[in-house]
Design a protein around this motif. Structure first.
Motif, PDB file in Angstrom:
ATOM      1  N   HIS A  80       0.831  -1.202   0.000  1.00  0.00           N
ATOM      2  CA  HIS A  80       0.000   0.000   0.000  1.00  0.00           C
ATOM      3  C   HIS A  80       0.867   1.255   0.000  1.00  0.00           C
ATOM      4  O   HIS A  80       0.590   2.207  -0.739  1.00  0.00           O
ATOM      5  N   ARG A  81       1.940   1.260   0.787  1.00  0.00           N
ATOM      6  CA  ARG A  81       2.836   2.415   0.804  1.00  0.00           C
ATOM      7  C   ARG A  81       3.528   2.595  -0.541  1.00  0.00           C
ATOM      8  O   ARG A  81       3.720   3.722  -1.006  1.00  0.00           O
ATOM      9  N   GLN A 117       1.028   4.177  -2.845  1.00  0.00           N
ATOM     10  CA  GLN A 117       0.873   5.596  -2.537  1.00  0.00           C
ATOM     11  C   GLN A 117       2.035   6.416  -3.102  1.00  0.00           C
ATOM     12  O   GLN A 117       1.835   7.511  -3.637  1.00  0.00           O
ATOM     13  N   THR A 141       1.525   9.228  -5.948  1.00  0.00           N
ATOM     14  CA  THR A 141       1.957  10.588  -5.600  1.00  0.00           C
ATOM     15  C   THR A 141       2.876  11.148  -6.672  1.00  0.00           C
ATOM     16  O   THR A 141       2.782  12.327  -7.045  1.00  0.00           O
ATOM     17  N   PHE A 165      -0.999  11.896   1.479  1.00  0.00           N
ATOM     18  CA  PHE A 165      -1.642  10.769   2.145  1.00  0.00           C
ATOM     19  C   PHE A 165      -1.423  10.808   3.652  1.00  0.00           C
ATOM     20  O   PHE A 165      -2.214  10.239   4.410  1.00  0.00           O
TER      21      PHE A 165
END
Length: 227
Positions: free
Chosen positions: A79-80, A83, A87, A99
């Motif tokens: 998930h990171r 992100q 971004t 986030f």
């Protein structure tokens, strides 16, 4: 419900207001329109901002993001990484995603209803941008009437009228109609763009893809040349 402006093409934009790829796709679409006409106040199209909900089962009061992703079995590291990727792509489109400021996943039905209200005054485009920026850049809770009314007041929507309208179930029918239209057209993911009912694009396409789609719809010779 849409906003009628001078032009030849109708674009139905199916998106969810907490979808970062929708935010990026919106930005690239508007950049494509700007490339055709410097006057973004009246781009040569008719835009219809259609409601779509990625997580319609989210409680009306929202849910903490950690709880939301845990319930869906999301891997924290993956998930990171996602992100970080989105971004970077957003930055290339001129958007600032933060986030780290987001605390809750919201049910977007209320925010979609607010866009429907704004569109009656020709402010649907501004409303979608303001709500997405409020959520993705400022970490605002766009599932709350007060927050939505405050955000849209910045683009010319009367906050008291909007708050009253939302409190009395305004826009429910429009959102239902949009969701039904999406199902009828087979929309299964967003962003999804329908040009004059003749051409479709899915995903956060680059500016060039939108320019090509507009040319294909507008110009019969271009359609014949490209198939």
């Amino acid at each position: 419900m849409g906003e009628t402006v001078t032009g030849l093409v109708t674009i139905d934009v199916f998106s969810d207001l907490v979808c970062p790829w929708c935010y990026i796709g919106r930005a690239n679409l508007l950049r494509a329109l700007e490339a055709e006409s410097p006057d973004l106040v009246a781009p040569p199209v008719q835009l219809h901002w259609r409601a779509y909900q990625l997580a319609p089962d989210t409680p009306s009061g929202g849910v903490g993001l950690a709880e939301y992703f845990q319930a869906r079995g999301a891997d924290p590291d993956q998930h990171r990484q996602l992100q970080a990727r989105v971004t970077e792509v957003a930055a290339a489109a001129g958007l600032d995603l933060r986030f780290d400021r987001q605390e809750r996943m919201v049910n977007t039905r209320l925010a979609h209803r607010a866009v429907a209200f704004a569109a009656t005054g020709g402010l649907g485009t501004e409303a979608t941008g303001q709500l997405m920026a409020g959520y993705f850049t400022d970490g605002r809770d766009i599932g709350e009437i007060e927050v939505v009314a405050d955000l849209l007041s910045a683009v010319g929507v009367d906050p008291d009228e909007l708050a009253s309208w939302l409190a009395h179930d305004g826009g429910e029918g429009q959102v239902d109609a949009d969701l039904q239209l999406g199902r009828r057209l087979g929309v299964r993911g967003v962003p999804h763009f329908v040009f004059d009912g003749r051409a479709e694009l899915s995903g956060a396409q680059p500016v060039e893809a939108f320019v090509e789609a507009l040319a294909w719809v507008r110009d019969p010779a271009h359609r014949e040349a490209t198939g």
